[in-house]
Every structure is written in C-alpha cells, then in structure tokens.
Design a protein around this motif. Structure first.
Motif, short mmCIF file in Angstrom:
data_model
loop_
_atom_site.label_atom_id
_atom_site.label_comp_id
_atom_site.label_asym_id
_atom_site.label_seq_id
_atom_site.Cartn_x
_atom_site.Cartn_y
_atom_site.Cartn_z
N VAL A 88 57.46 42.18 32.78
CA VAL A 88 56.13 41.94 33.37
C VAL A 88 55.38 40.92 32.51
O VAL A 88 55.19 41.13 31.31
CB VAL A 88 55.32 43.24 33.47
N GLN A 89 54.99 39.81 33.13
CA GLN A 89 54.20 38.79 32.45
C GLN A 89 52.74 38.93 32.90
O GLN A 89 52.46 38.85 34.09
CB GLN A 89 54.74 37.39 32.77
N PHE A 90 51.84 39.15 31.94
CA PHE A 90 50.44 39.41 32.29
C PHE A 90 49.53 38.63 31.36
O PHE A 90 49.94 38.13 30.31
CB PHE A 90 50.14 40.91 32.21
N GLN A 91 48.25 38.56 31.76
CA GLN A 91 47.27 37.79 31.01
C GLN A 91 45.88 38.38 31.25
O GLN A 91 45.57 38.82 32.37
CB GLN A 91 47.30 36.32 31.44
N VAL A 92 45.05 38.37 30.20
CA VAL A 92 43.67 38.82 30.34
C VAL A 92 42.82 37.68 30.87
O VAL A 92 42.88 36.56 30.35
CB VAL A 92 43.12 39.30 28.98
N ARG A 93 42.05 37.95 31.91
CA ARG A 93 41.15 36.92 32.45
C ARG A 93 40.00 36.69 31.47
O ARG A 93 39.40 37.65 30.96
CB ARG A 93 40.61 37.34 33.81
N GLN A 94 39.70 35.42 31.25
CA GLN A 94 38.69 35.09 30.23
C GLN A 94 37.31 35.61 30.59
O GLN A 94 36.52 35.95 29.71
CB GLN A 94 38.64 33.57 30.04
N ASP A 95 37.01 35.71 31.88
CA ASP A 95 35.69 36.20 32.28
C ASP A 95 35.67 37.73 32.41
O ASP A 95 34.65 38.29 32.84
CB ASP A 95 35.26 35.55 33.60
N ASN A 96 36.78 38.40 32.09
CA ASN A 96 36.82 39.85 32.16
C ASN A 96 37.26 40.46 30.83
O ASN A 96 37.91 41.51 30.79
CB ASN A 96 37.78 40.32 33.26
N VAL A 97 36.93 39.79 29.75
CA VAL A 97 37.31 40.30 28.43
C VAL A 97 36.63 41.65 28.15
O VAL A 97 37.23 42.55 27.55
CB VAL A 97 36.93 39.27 27.34
N TYR A 98 35.41 41.81 28.61
CA TYR A 98 34.68 43.08 28.40
C TYR A 98 35.46 44.24 29.03
O TYR A 98 35.67 45.27 28.39
CB TYR A 98 33.27 42.97 28.99
#
Length: 320
Positions: A88-98
């Motif tokens: 699984v390749q995933f990434q944190v969205r920059q505008d949803n870091v909180y």
C-alpha cells in the motif's frame, strides 16, 4: 565578584533560551506546534521560530509517499491456504496534517487492519486460479476501501498492489506437476503429429517409388520384347527359322545371366547348370518341344480338315 560570575552564566542561559526558539523543518515535512499542550500551528519546511519554553514541537509529519507491505494469509473458495503480499502506497495530504496527527494514533496498524478485512472478504470468493488471474481486482477492492476509510484521517491511498501470491508448498508442487503433465501432453501430441507426417511422407515416397519401379519394369520388358522381336527378324533374314532363333536367343541369355552373376561379388549363391552339355541339353529339349508342338498342331489341322470335308459330303435329308 559575585556579579562577575553570574553574568556569564546568565548570558549563556539567555542564549540557550533564544536558540531554543529556533528550529528547522525538513523538506516534505510538517511540524505540529503546541503551546502548553494545546495545538497552535503547523509549520512547513525551512527555518522556523517559536516562543522559547512556551511553544513545543509536538511532532513531525512525513509528507512523502510511503509504502506499507502487509502479509495476509487466507483461504480460497477451493479450500487452499494462500499468502498474499499487499503493498500500500499512501501519503498525508498537506492540508490535512492536523487530522493525520491528532485523529489517528497508528496509521500503519489502521491500514493493516483494513487490508486484512478486505482481502479476507474477497479471496474466499475465488478459486486459487482466479486469485492469480484477478489479483488486480483484489488490489482495486483494497484501494477503494482504504481511500474511503483513511480519507477521514487526512491520508491519500496512492496505489495498492498485490505483489506476491504464495500458496502452500504442497499445492505449488501439485500445480507444477499439473503444468508438467500438460506440457508433456502437448509435447506428445506434437510428437504424434510429426510421426504421422513422417509416416505419410514415407508412404507417399514408397508409393511413388513403386510406381516408378513398375513403370521401369514395364519399360524394361517392353524393350526386351522389342529387342527379341528385332533379333528374331534379323535371324530370319539370314535363313534361321523362328524356332531355331528362339532357341539361340535363350541359350545366349543363359550365358549372359551366368556372366552377370559372376560379376557380382556380393551376390547370393545360385546353383545353375553351367556346363556346355547342360546348354546343349536345354537347347535340344527346347527344339524337341517346339517339334512336338508343331506335330500336334499339324495333326489337329488334319482332323479339322477331315471333319469339314465329311460335313460337306454328307447326303441331304429327303424332307429337305
């Protein structure tokens, strides 16, 4: 004197406090700042400032694309245990870091749980062969489920791959035997077809050979007959009758045959009369047979002639 000692210590303390308010955030990373345990701000990459002793860096979030490999063991529809490796390749969205930092304690564990749930729901519907053929369908199902679940936590699922399918060792051995048997079957079919082609070609060649051989024999016999006819004509022209000519030709062929056999060193043994007396006896026998046949023919002609004359001299019936 006391002031001279305290001033350097105080200066060093102030410098430490000032420098503690400076921090660096690496590229593709976000830092979460808290003040007295309460969220204050999110800082992006570069040189950043915070209030010393008051603001704290609560944590850092990696914004790069990450990969998590999950090994799942489950059972197929035909009761075969199989292990699947799901990447699984995933990434944190920059505008949803909180949301990624505060809503989810352990994203790896969460993703693993969803992968297990989806795989163990999809694979038992398929047979082992279908698992290999439809691995992309499994990956799409996992990707869809993870996007729906992890989107609320600020995560994007970039791609999901089924990178390995590993059945039980006994099952793999059985599959290898099946494949080997199938290949042997195909090879046997090709060998049989090749043998059939060879047999047909050989039969055709033999048939053509026999045809040509028969034609050659026929031509040979025709030429022999023509030669004999010419020989008899030549002998007749010099005053030798047909019977004597035939006898002479037979004796000549007899000696020609003996000569041909003598020239063949590897020929089989053939016992033939080869003395001059034997040739003379054979010639006398042939002349005697020709003479007897002529006498029989003349007698038959005389009998037929007498019969025909008797029929002519027979008196006619009075009623005729």
């Amino acid at each position: 004197m006391l002031n001279l000692v305290l001033l350097p210590i105080l200066g060093v303390f102030l410098l430490l406090i000032i420098f503690s308010g400076i921090f660096i955030v690496k590229q593709q990373t976000s830092a979460v700042i808290e003040r007295f345990g309460k969220f204050t701000s999110i800082r992006s990459s570069g040189l950043q400032l915070k209030i010393p002793l008051i603001d704290q860096v609560a944590g850092r979030i990696n914004l790069k694309v990450q990969q998590l490999d999950v090994m799942v063991e489950t059972k197929t529809k035909d009761n075969v245990f199989v292990k699947l490796k799901i990447s699984v390749q995933f990434q944190v969205r920059q505008d949803n870091v909180y949301d990624a930092f505060y809503k989810l304690e352990s994203p790896h564990d969460q993703i693993t749980s969803y992968v297990f749930d989806v795989v163990r729901a999809e694979v038992p519907k398929m047979k082992l062969d279908d698992v290999f053929e439809r691995k992309d369908d499994i990956a799409i199902a996992v990707n869809r489920e993870l996007n729906e679940a992890m989107g609320d936590y600020g995560y994007d699922i970039i791609r999901t791959l089924v990178t390995d399918i590993d059945p039980d060792e006994k099952v793999k051995a059985a599959m290898n035997r099946i494949n080997a048997a199938e290949r042997e079957k195909v090879a046997a079919e090709y060998d049989g077809e090749a043998e059939r082609i060879r047999i047909v070609a050989k039969a055709r060649a033999e048939a053509e050979s026999k045809r040509l051989q028969g034609q050659g024999i026929a031509d040979q016999r025709r030429e022999i007959a023509r030669g004999l006819e010419e020989s008899v004509d030549v002998l007749n022209n010099v005053g030798i009758n047909s019977q004597e000519a035939s006898a002479l030709i037979v004796v000549t062929q007899h000696y020609d045959t003996l000569q041909a056999i003598g020239e063949q060193t590897n020929s089989n043994l053939i016992l033939l009369p080869n003395s001059p007396q034997a040739g003379s006896e054979m010639l006398n026998n042939m002349v005697a047979s020709f003479t007897a046949s002529n006498q029989i023919g003349e007698a038959m002609k005389e009998q037929n002639l007498k019969k025909s004359e008797g029929l002519k001299n027979k008196p006619k019936d009075k009623n005729e």
